[in-house]
Design an enzyme around this catalytic site. Structure first.
Site, short mmCIF file in Angstrom:
data_model
loop_
_atom_site.label_atom_id
_atom_site.label_comp_id
_atom_site.label_asym_id
_atom_site.label_seq_id
_atom_site.Cartn_x
_atom_site.Cartn_y
_atom_site.Cartn_z
N ASP A 1 -58.74 -25.06 -9.85
CA ASP A 1 -59.32 -26.41 -10.23
C ASP A 1 -59.97 -27.14 -8.78
O ASP A 1 -59.40 -26.96 -7.81
CB ASP A 1 -57.90 -27.36 -10.76
CG ASP A 1 -57.19 -26.88 -12.05
OD1 ASP A 1 -58.49 -26.82 -12.97
OD2 ASP A 1 -56.24 -26.96 -12.21
N HIS A 36 -59.99 -20.03 -15.86
CA HIS A 36 -58.96 -19.60 -14.70
C HIS A 36 -58.34 -18.21 -15.07
O HIS A 36 -58.14 -17.31 -14.33
CB HIS A 36 -57.72 -20.64 -15.10
CG HIS A 36 -57.60 -21.84 -14.69
ND1 HIS A 36 -57.75 -22.33 -13.21
CD2 HIS A 36 -57.44 -23.02 -15.26
CE1 HIS A 36 -57.87 -23.44 -13.10
NE2 HIS A 36 -57.70 -24.23 -14.14
N HIS A 80 -62.18 -24.10 -19.86
CA HIS A 80 -61.67 -24.49 -18.50
C HIS A 80 -60.64 -23.50 -18.36
O HIS A 80 -60.50 -22.92 -17.17
CB HIS A 80 -61.16 -26.18 -18.47
CG HIS A 80 -60.36 -26.59 -17.36
ND1 HIS A 80 -60.93 -27.22 -16.52
CD2 HIS A 80 -59.31 -26.13 -16.93
CE1 HIS A 80 -60.29 -27.37 -15.35
NE2 HIS A 80 -58.97 -26.74 -15.80
N GLU A 81 -59.66 -23.51 -19.25
CA GLU A 81 -58.75 -22.33 -18.97
C GLU A 81 -59.10 -21.04 -19.10
O GLU A 81 -58.46 -20.37 -18.39
CB GLU A 81 -57.55 -22.54 -20.28
CG GLU A 81 -56.76 -24.12 -20.31
CD GLU A 81 -56.34 -24.56 -18.95
OE1 GLU A 81 -55.99 -23.77 -17.98
OE2 GLU A 81 -56.34 -25.63 -18.68
#
Length: 886
Positions: free
Chosen positions: A148, A141, A137-138
Site C-alpha cells: 500500500d 498485492h 487493488h487486492e
C-alpha cells in the site's frame, strides 16, 4: 509456499478459485455479486496494466453446507485451502475492509485475498469505490507482491520542501486535511493544527480527497477515485512517502515491481482494438472427502522400524485425523499393488478397525510406485467415486525409475497426491507428483515423530476449521532403563473435543500415568493397546477435555534404554469459536546454496493474529541433523510487519543437498499470549469522505474495533505443525562453510531530535542475515533525501566508534550530534545505516529515517501549514518543471 493453480496464458488469467467458507449462509446474491465484481475488475485490470492482462476464467467454489443444484459441477483440484480468494465472515466483527494476507518480500506472491460476505452484499461504493476496483487493488498485492501507498500509522510526513504532506502516491492527488468530530450521528470538521512537539499535524488529522481529480494514479493509494486508473510509475512515484511500498521495495514504484514480475516478463500488450471477452465462471460444489492411502511395504521398509512407524502413523490418521463422514480406502504395494480396502465411509470406531486390521504386517519385494497409484485410482473408481478431486496419501522409502511412465495418467486423473518420503533413498520424483497435483510434500527420516506429524497435517481442505485435527504435542523421549520421565500439555479453551493421548514405544510398553487439571487420574490400563502389535497405546478422553495443564509420567520398565513418544491431538471445542491454529511453510520449495530461504509460521485465532508467544522451527537435514530456529514477529530481518502473527526467520544452515523437513512448535506460557485487534495490513483504504464542490461530504466513520482486553487475552496453549519439506542443491556437505551472506537489511530505522542531538533506534541485524551479531555499523546523514538514497557512500559519515553491535533481534539505540551542520528550526535531516560483518560483507542500505528540528511554539501561534494540499501541489509542480528544464 501455497501452490497456486493460476496460469497466465495469452494475456488471460485461468484457474482462479474464489471459495466461500462453509459457515457463510447460502445466498444466491453472493454468487451474482462475485461475478459482477470479477467482470468489472477484468476490464479495469486490462487498462491498468496497459492492455496486458485480464481475467479469463474463474471458478466459484460453493461449500458443502449449501444445497445442491444441477448447474454445480464437481471440483477437480480446487479447494478452499488453496483458493486465491476466500469469502468468510471476520472473527470478532473485524470490519469489512478487503485485504490480502501477504507476508513475503517485495515482488513475492501473497497467500489469499479475504472478502467478507457483508462487503460483497452491501453498497460500499462511497467507501472503497466499486468492488471491481477494490479487487484489482487486492489482486496487485496477491499476484505481484506490491504494498500500500498510504500509511494509517503515519498518515502525514514533512517533505524535503518542508511542507506537510499526506502519505500518498501520487502527490498530484488533491484534498484537505481536517479533524472530524462526530456525536450522535452528526459530524463536524475543522482544519488540523500542527502538533507543537513534532511539527506534524495533530493526532486523528485526516486527509479528505477531492472527489473530482485529474490524477490517474495510483491504484495502490485510492482506487476509489474515479480518475484513478493506473499504478504509480517511476515518473509519478512518491519516493519520500513513509509507506510500506517504499519500505519493502527500496523506494521502487509499484509499476516497476509489476513489470519485473514473472507474469510480465513474457507478456506483451494486446494489439486488437477491442477489450477482451468477459470472464467465464464455473460453479463448483465441494464434495465429501475421499482419501486413499497408498503405502509402501517393499523390503527396505523392514529396516529402522519403518513399517512399524508407518503403521503407527497411518493408524493415528485413520482414528484421529480423518474427519467423520469421509470415505477412506487403502492400497499397499511392493513390486505389485493390492487393494486392501475399497472406499469405506468413516462413521464410528468399528469402521476404523476394519481398515487398520489390513495394515501391512511384513515388508518384502521391490518398489513400483506407479502400480501403487493405479491401484489407488482403481479403489476410488470401484467405489463409484471420481478420482478428480480425491486425495491419495503416497508413502514410500524406495527408489523407482519408472515413475515417469504414469505422470500423464496422474495428470489426467485430477487426483491430489500428498507425498511422504521416508528416509534418504525415497524416489526423487515424489515432489513432482505433489507439486503437479497441488498436494502437500513431506520428508521424514531420523525424527521418529516425522511420519505422525506429516499425517496430522493432511487434514480437510474444506475451510471447516472446527472439524480439523489440531496437534497439541508430539514428543520423542529417549529414556534410560527403569527411569520415569514427566511432561505437561496445556489444553486451552478453544479446543478439547475428540482429544487423544497416544504413547508409542520401541521395545516394551511403559507404565503410563496421566492426570487432568482437576486431578482425575488415568493409568496404563485405561490406554487401549492396538491389536496389530505396533507398539502403541491410545486413550480417548471422554466428552470434552478439561481446560488447563495435563500432566503425564512414563516409566521405562525395560532393562534397556528405549524411545517413547507422546502425541496429543484434539479438535475445536465449539463450532462457533475458531480454535487457535498454527501453520508453517518455507518461502520456496527449492533452495540453492547459498541463497537463504525464509521460514514462516502463522499463528491465529480465526483471522486474528496471536502475539507474544514462543515459536520455534525445527529443520531436519537429510543426514538427520536438526537445526532449531526461534522465529520472530518483530518487523525486522525476514519479518515484514511487526505484530501481525506471522513469525519468520532466515534459514542458512545448509548441510548437504537433498530433502529437508520443517516442523514448528508454537506455545504460550505464563499468560503472555494476546490477540491483535488491529486492522490487517495490505487492504483497500477506508475513505473517510470526499470534497464535492468545495463541501466536505463524510462517509460513516469506520467501525472501531474495541480493544476488549478480556477477549484479547488467550490462555496458555501448545501447537505443533509440520511445514512439509523443501529441497536443497549446491550445498557443501558439512555445516562449516564460509560466510558468504551479509547482515540483513535494517528496515525499521527511526530518528528523532532530542535538543541538539539525534536519537536513532532500530533492530540489530546479525552477522549472517539475522543470526549472530554484526561487526560494526556505518551511519550516514544528509540534508538531501535524494542524495542519501542515490549516493549513500558519499553522504556525511557519523562517528560510530562507541557503537558496538548487539545480538540479532536486539533493540539498538544510538545518539549523536550532527556536527558539521547548522541546526535551526525546521532543519530536516535524513539518516540511513549499513551493517558490516566479520567477513567484511556489507548489508543493503537501511530504510531512510527523517529527523526534523522543530522548536515548539505556544499552541495558539502554531500555523496550520499547507492545510489545502492542492496549493502545495502547484509549488511542487512548478519546482518539478524548473528541475526538468534544468
Amino acid at each position: 509456499m501455497k501452490s497456486s493453480m493460476v496460469n497466465l496464458i495469452n494475456n488471460g488469467y485461468d484457474g482462479i478459485v474464489i471459495a466461500i467458507n462453509p459457515s457463510v449462509p447460502e445466498d444466491e446474491k453472493l454468487i451474482q455479486n462475485i461475478k459482477e465484481m470479477v467482470t468489472e475488475a477484468s476490464t479495469y485490470l486490462f487498462h491498468a496494466t496497459k492492455r496486458r492482462v485480464y481475467f479469463r476464467n474463474v471458478s466459484i467454489l460453493i461449500p458443502m453446507t449449501w444445497k445442491s443444484k444441477s448447474e454445480y459441477l464437481m471440483p477437480k483440484q480446487e479447494s478452499y485451502d488453496q483458493a486465491e480468494v476466500i469469502v468468510a465472515n471476520p472473527y470478532l466483527k473485524h470490519g469489512d475492509d478487503p485485504y490480502t494476507l501477504q507476508y513475503g518480500r517485495c515482488g513475492e506472491k501473497g497467500q489469499y485475498i479475504h472478502f467478507t460476505p457483508n462487503f460483497l452484499l452491501t453498497n460500499n461504493l462511497p467507501i472503497y469505490g466499486s468492488r471491481g476496483r477494490a479487487f484489482v487493488h487486492e489482486w496487485a498485492h496477491l499476484r505481484w507482491g506490491i504494498f500500500d501507498e498510504y500509511n494509517g500509522d503515519q498518515p502525514f510526513y514533512i517533505s524535503r520542501r518542508n511542507t506537510i504532506e499526506a502519505t500518498r502516491c501520487s502527490t498530484h492527488i488533491t484534498g484537505t486535511n481536517v479533524i472530524v468530530k462526530c456525536q450522535g450521528g452528526s459530524c463536524i470538521t475543522r482544519p488540523c493544527r500542527r502538533d507543537s512537539q513534532t511539527g506534524l499535524y495533530e493526532a486523528k488529522c485526516t486527509f479528505i480527497p477531492e472527489k473530482s481529480q485529474t490524477a490517474r494514479e495510483s491504484i495502490m493509494f485510492m482506487q476509489s477515485l474515479h480518475s484513478v486508473t493506473e499504478f504509480c510509475t517511476e515518473k509519478t512515484h512518491n519516493v519520500e512517502a513513509p509507506n510500506l511500498q517504499n519500505k519493502m521495495c527500496n523506494g521502487k514504484s509499484t509499476w516497476d515491481v509489476i513489470m519485473n514480475s514473472t507474469d510480465f516478463q513474457n507478456t506483451s500488450p494486446m494489439t486488437e482494438m477491442n477489450p477482451p471477452t468477459q470472464p467465464t465462471f464455473s460453479l463448483l460444489k465441494s464434495k465429501q472427502r475421499v482419501v486413499c492411502l497408498v503405502l509402501d511395504k517393499s523390503g527396505s521398509m523392514s529396516s529402522e522400524d519403518r513399517l512399524f512407524r508407518m503403521n503407527q502413523a497411518a493408524e493415528l490418521f485413520l482414528i484421529q485425523i480423518i474427519e467423520k463422514g469421509s470415505l477412506v480406502g487403502m492400497v499397499t504395494f511392493d513390486s505389485v499393488a493390492e487393494i486392501r480396502n475399497n472406499l469405506t465411509k468413516i462413521t464410528d470406531d468399528n469402521v476404523y478397525e476394519n481398515i487398520t486390521a489390513n495394515l501391512p504386517q511384513e515388508a518384502n519385494g521391490g518398489t513400483s510406485i506407479c502400480r501403487g497409484l493405479k491401484a489407488g485410482f482403481q479403489a476410488i473408481i470401484q467405489s463409484q467415486q471420481r478420482t478428480s478431486g480425491s486425495e491419495i496419501i503416497l508413502l514410500t522409502d524406495g527408489e523407482d525409475n519408472e515413475i515417469h511412465s504414469c505422470i500423464e495418467e496422474v495428470k489426467q486423473s485430477g487426483v491430489i497426491i500428498h507425498t511422504i518420503a521416508l528416509g534418504p533413498s525415497a524416489a526423487k520424483e515424489l515432489e513432482t507428483l505433489s507439486d503437479m497435483t497441488g498436494g502437500h510434500r513431506f520428508y521424514a527420516n531420523k525424527d521418529i515423530n516425522g511420519l505422525t506429524n506429516a499425517f496430522s497435517r493432511i487434514s480437510s481442505r474444506s475451510g471447516s476449521i472446527t472439524q480439523q485435527t489440531i496437534q497439541l504435542e508430539s514428543k520423542a523421549l529417549a529414556i534410560t532403563e527403569k527411569k520415569w520421565v514427566n511432561g505437561t500439555v496445556p489444553v486451552d479453551s478453544t479446543v478439547g473435543n475428540d482429544t487423544f493421548f497416544v504413547v508409542t514405544w520401541t521395545i516394551k510398553k511403559p507404565e503410563i500415568l496421566l492426570q487432568d487439571p482437576k486431578g482425575k487420574k488415568y493409568k496404563t490400563s485405561d490406554f487401549k493397546e492396538d491389536k496389530l502389535n505396533i507398539h502403541s497405546a491410545r486413550l480417548r478422553i471422554p466428552g470434552i477435555a478439561e481446560t488447563g495443564t495435563w500432566t503425564y509420567s512414563l516409566l521405562n520398565n525395560h532393562a534397556s534404554p528405549q524411545i517413547l513418544t507422546v502425541t496429543v491431538t484434539t479438535r475445536a471445542r465449539s463450532p462457533t469459536t475458531p480454535p487457535v491454529t498454527a501453520t508453517a511453510h518455507m518461502s520456496q520449495n527449492t533452495a540453492h546454496y547459498p541463497s537463504p530461504v525464509i521460514v514462516y509460521a502463522q499463528v491465529s485465532q480465526g483471522f486474528l493474529p496471536v502475539l507474544g508467544i514462543n515459536v520455534t522451527a525445527i529443520i531436519e537435514t537429510e543426514d538427520g541433523h536438526q537445526v532449531t530456529l526461534e522465529l520472530w514477529d518483530n518487523g525486522a530481518g525476514a519479518d515484514t510487519v511487526k505484530n501481525d502473527g506471522i513469525y519468520s526467520r532466515y534459514f542458512t544452515d545448509y548441510r548437504g543437498n537433498g530433502r529437508y523437513s520443517l516442523k514448528v512448535h508454537a506455545e504460550a506460557r505464563n499468560n503472555t499470549a494476546r490477540l491483535s485487534l488491529r486492522q490487517p495490513q495490505n487492504k483497500a483504504l477506508y475513505i473517510p469522505g470526499y470534497i464535492e464542490n468545495g463541501k466536505i461530504i463524510l462517509n460513516p466513520p469506520r467501525p472501531e474495533v474495541k480493544d476488549d482486553l478480556a477477549k484479547a487475552e488467550i490462555e496458555d496453549f501448545s501447537r505443533l505443525t509440520s511445514g512439509g519439506s523443501f529441497t536443497v542443491s549446491g550445498a557443501p556437505p558439512s555445516g562449516n562453510h564460509p560466510s558468504v551472506l551479509p547482515p540483513n537489511k535494517i528496515i525499521d530505522l527511526e530518528a528523532k531530535f532530542k535538543e541538539d542531538h539525534i536519537q536513532l533506534s532500530w533492530t540489530a541485524p546479525g552477522n549472517v542475515l539475522d543470526k549472530g551479531k554484526a561487526n560494526s555499523y556505518i551511519i550516514r546523514i544528509s540534508k538531501s533525501f535524494l542524495d542519501l538514497q542515490k549516493d549513500f557512500d558519499n553522504a556525511t559519515l557519523v562517528n560510530t566508534s562507541s557503537l558496538k553491535p548487539k545480538d540479532a533481534g536486539s533493540d539498538e539505540n544510538f545518539e549523536f550530534k550532527p556536527e558539521p551542520f547548522r541546526i535551526e528550526n525546521g532543519t530536516n535531516f535524513y539518516i540511513a545505516v549499513q551493517a558490516i560483518n566479520e567477513a567484511n560483507l556489507t548489508s543493503e542500505v537501511s530504510n531512510i529515517a527523517q529527523a526534523i528540528k522543530f522548536i515548539p511554539m505556544p499552541e495558539d501561534s502554531v500555523p496550520a501549514l499547507g492545510t489545502k494540499i492542492s496549493a502545495i501541489n502547484l509549488a511542487i509542480f512548478a519546482l518539478a518543471m524548473i528541475l526538468s528544464i534544468v
